[in-house]
Scaffold this motif. Structure first.
Motif, PDB file in Angstrom:
ATOM      1  N   ALA A  43      11.417   3.485 -13.541  1.00  0.00           N
ATOM      2  CA  ALA A  43      11.992   2.166 -13.250  1.00  0.00           C
ATOM      3  C   ALA A  43      11.414   1.557 -11.975  1.00  0.00           C
ATOM      4  CB  ALA A  43      13.509   2.307 -13.128  1.00  0.00           C
ATOM      5  N   GLY A  44      10.115   1.829 -11.699  1.00  0.00           N
ATOM      6  CA  GLY A  44       9.510   1.352 -10.457  1.00  0.00           C
ATOM      7  C   GLY A  44       9.853   2.287  -9.322  1.00  0.00           C
ATOM      8  N   GLY A  45       9.714   1.802  -8.085  1.00  0.00           N
ATOM      9  CA  GLY A  45      10.006   2.672  -6.959  1.00  0.00           C
ATOM     10  C   GLY A  45       9.534   2.083  -5.652  1.00  0.00           C
ATOM     11  N   SER A  46       9.603   2.911  -4.614  1.00  0.00           N
ATOM     12  CA  SER A  46       9.240   2.465  -3.272  1.00  0.00           C
ATOM     13  C   SER A  46       8.446   3.562  -2.567  1.00  0.00           C
ATOM     14  CB  SER A  46      10.526   2.143  -2.490  1.00  0.00           C
ATOM     15  OG  SER A  46      10.227   1.738  -1.179  1.00  0.00           O
ATOM     16  N   ILE A  47       7.324   3.168  -1.988  1.00  0.00           N
ATOM     17  CA  ILE A  47       6.443   4.124  -1.307  1.00  0.00           C
ATOM     18  C   ILE A  47       6.276   3.680   0.145  1.00  0.00           C
ATOM     19  CG2 ILE A  47       4.062   5.012  -1.201  1.00  0.00           C
ATOM     20  CD1 ILE A  47       3.909   4.663  -4.266  1.00  0.00           C
ATOM     21  N   VAL A  48       6.330   4.646   1.054  1.00  0.00           N
ATOM     22  CA  VAL A  48       6.010   4.370   2.461  1.00  0.00           C
ATOM     23  C   VAL A  48       4.951   5.372   2.913  1.00  0.00           C
ATOM     24  CG1 VAL A  48       6.877   4.424   4.837  1.00  0.00           C
ATOM     25  CG2 VAL A  48       8.234   3.323   3.059  1.00  0.00           C
ATOM     26  N   ASN A  49       3.899   4.863   3.513  1.00  0.00           N
ATOM     27  CA  ASN A  49       2.846   5.719   4.051  1.00  0.00           C
ATOM     28  C   ASN A  49       2.946   5.729   5.577  1.00  0.00           C
ATOM     29  OD1 ASN A  49       1.762   6.043   1.421  1.00  0.00           O
ATOM     30  ND2 ASN A  49       0.778   4.033   1.600  1.00  0.00           N
ATOM     31  N   THR A  50       2.650   6.869   6.181  1.00  0.00           N
ATOM     32  CA  THR A  50       2.654   6.910   7.650  1.00  0.00           C
ATOM     33  C   THR A  50       1.259   6.584   8.164  1.00  0.00           C
ATOM     34  OG1 THR A  50       4.440   8.532   7.687  1.00  0.00           O
ATOM     35  CG2 THR A  50       3.205   8.237   9.718  1.00  0.00           C
ATOM     36  N   ALA A  51       1.148   5.392   8.740  1.00  0.00           N
ATOM     37  CA  ALA A  51      -0.111   4.997   9.391  1.00  0.00           C
ATOM     38  C   ALA A  51      -0.013   5.451  10.848  1.00  0.00           C
ATOM     39  CB  ALA A  51      -0.294   3.493   9.269  1.00  0.00           C
ATOM     40  N   SER A  52      -0.326   4.558  11.762  1.00  0.00           N
ATOM     41  CA  SER A  52      -0.302   4.838  13.206  1.00  0.00           C
ATOM     42  C   SER A  52      -0.637   3.513  13.864  1.00  0.00           C
ATOM     43  CB  SER A  52      -1.395   5.853  13.539  1.00  0.00           C
ATOM     44  OG  SER A  52      -1.657   5.875  14.934  1.00  0.00           O
ATOM     45  N   ASN A  53      -0.344   3.364  15.153  1.00  0.00           N
ATOM     46  CA  ASN A  53      -0.876   2.127  15.729  1.00  0.00           C
ATOM     47  C   ASN A  53      -2.399   2.194  15.822  1.00  0.00           C
ATOM     48  OD1 ASN A  53      -1.003   3.537  18.105  1.00  0.00           O
ATOM     49  ND2 ASN A  53       0.578   2.357  19.161  1.00  0.00           N
TER      50      ASN A  53
END
Ligand SMILES: NC(=O)c1ccc[n+]([C@@H]2O[C@H](COP(=O)([O-])OP(=O)(O)OC[C@H]3O[C@@H](n4cnc5c(N)ncnc54)[C@H](O)[C@@H]3O)[C@@H](O)[C@H]2O)c1
Length: 252
Positions: free
Chosen positions: A136-146
């Motif tokens: 049903a779709g979803g949500s992704i978060v990636n850890t970048a950095s400054n």
């Protein structure tokens, strides 16, 4: 009701630091979490699971080296087997580089940083999105950095990988918005984890210079932002990279 009630997903690099804090926070908000890290970090990963269960949450550990496609595929399958769906993913695992000027970086070191910090996120998103398209779709978060949003002296390979991650986050957001998948990133400044513990007082002085808030951040402060982006609270946010960096990018 927490902001992640009824959701199931995974966090990579969750044996310590920002990943552990995100797994714990997501569980506090009602999510069922597959805690993941390298097999060599299993004991610390199991400790994250224990912290979640102790607080009444639901979690399990599965080893995954994010630079290995088969591990990433198995991790997604692991979430679906245990919890019945994959609603969210936090691609957080990452490694630091050794602090050399560009001309001194060994080729192997450059490849290693890209393999984990950039290709690892590509592989993760690829398999997560394939599953989310079936669901049903979803949500992704990636850890970048400054270091994904500006150059940082002596971190060339790391800076390149994190800039690539920010680009990939934008592309995934554009390509899958219509399928109900949001993709964002958090861009931490200096956070008190294994990453920051080894810094010399001189380096710390350099780090603090552009920061508006003159202190090191806590993993829980990044976790709060990551879980907000993962949750429906952020339903109109996609393709964003959110600095969690003491105002470091605001100017100086
Ligand atoms: N701490 C900081 O100052 C800071 C700043 C900006 C960005 N970040 C990013 O935050 C993320 C988390 O780092 P942290 O600060 O919590 O450090 P950390 O070292 O505490 O956590 C990183 C975790 O990733 C795991 N890991 C390393 N290689 C892996 C691989 N190939 N597969 C799976 N897991 C692997 C490690 O075992 C560790 O548990 C990283 O992506 C890092 O680049 C950290």
């Amino acid at each position: 009701m927490g902001s992640m009630t009824g959701k199931a997903g995974l966090v990579t690099g969750a044996a310590s630091g920002i990943g552990r804090a995100t797994a714990v926070r997501a569980a506090q908000e009602g999510a069922r979490v597959l805690v993941s890290d390298l097999a060599s970090a299993r004991d610390a990963g199991e400790e994250t699971v224990r912290l979640i269960r102790e607080a009444g949450g639901e979690a399990d550990f599965q080893a995954c080296d994010v630079s290995r496609a088969e591990d990433q595929q198995a991790l997604v399958a692991g979430v679906v087997e245990r919890f019945g769906a994959l609603d969210f993913a936090h691609n957080n695992a990452g490694i630091s580089s050794s602090g050399q000027l560009l001309a001194d970086i060994e080729d192997e070191e450059f490849d290693r940083i890209i393999a984990v910090n950039l290709r690892g996120v590509f592989l993760g998103m690829k398999h997560q999105i394939r599953q989310m398209l079936r669901g049903a779709g979803g949500s992704i978060v990636n850890t970048a950095s400054n270091a994904g949003l500006r150059g940082v002296r002596r971190l060339g390979a790391y800076t390149a990988a994190k800039h690539g991650l920010v680009g990939l986050t934008k592309n995934a957001a554009l390509e899958y918005a219509e399928d109900g998948i949001r993709v964002n990133a958090v861009a931490p400044g200096t956070i008190m984890t294994g990453f920051a513990r080894g810094v010399t007082p001189q380096r710390l002085k350099q780090i603090m210079k552009p920061q508006a808030l003159q202190r090191i951040g806590e993993p829980e402060e990044v976790a709060a932002a990551a879980v907000w982006l993962l949750s429906e609270e952020a339903s109109f946010v996609t393709g964003a990279t959110l600095p969690v960096d003491a105002g470091s990018l605001a100017g100086w």
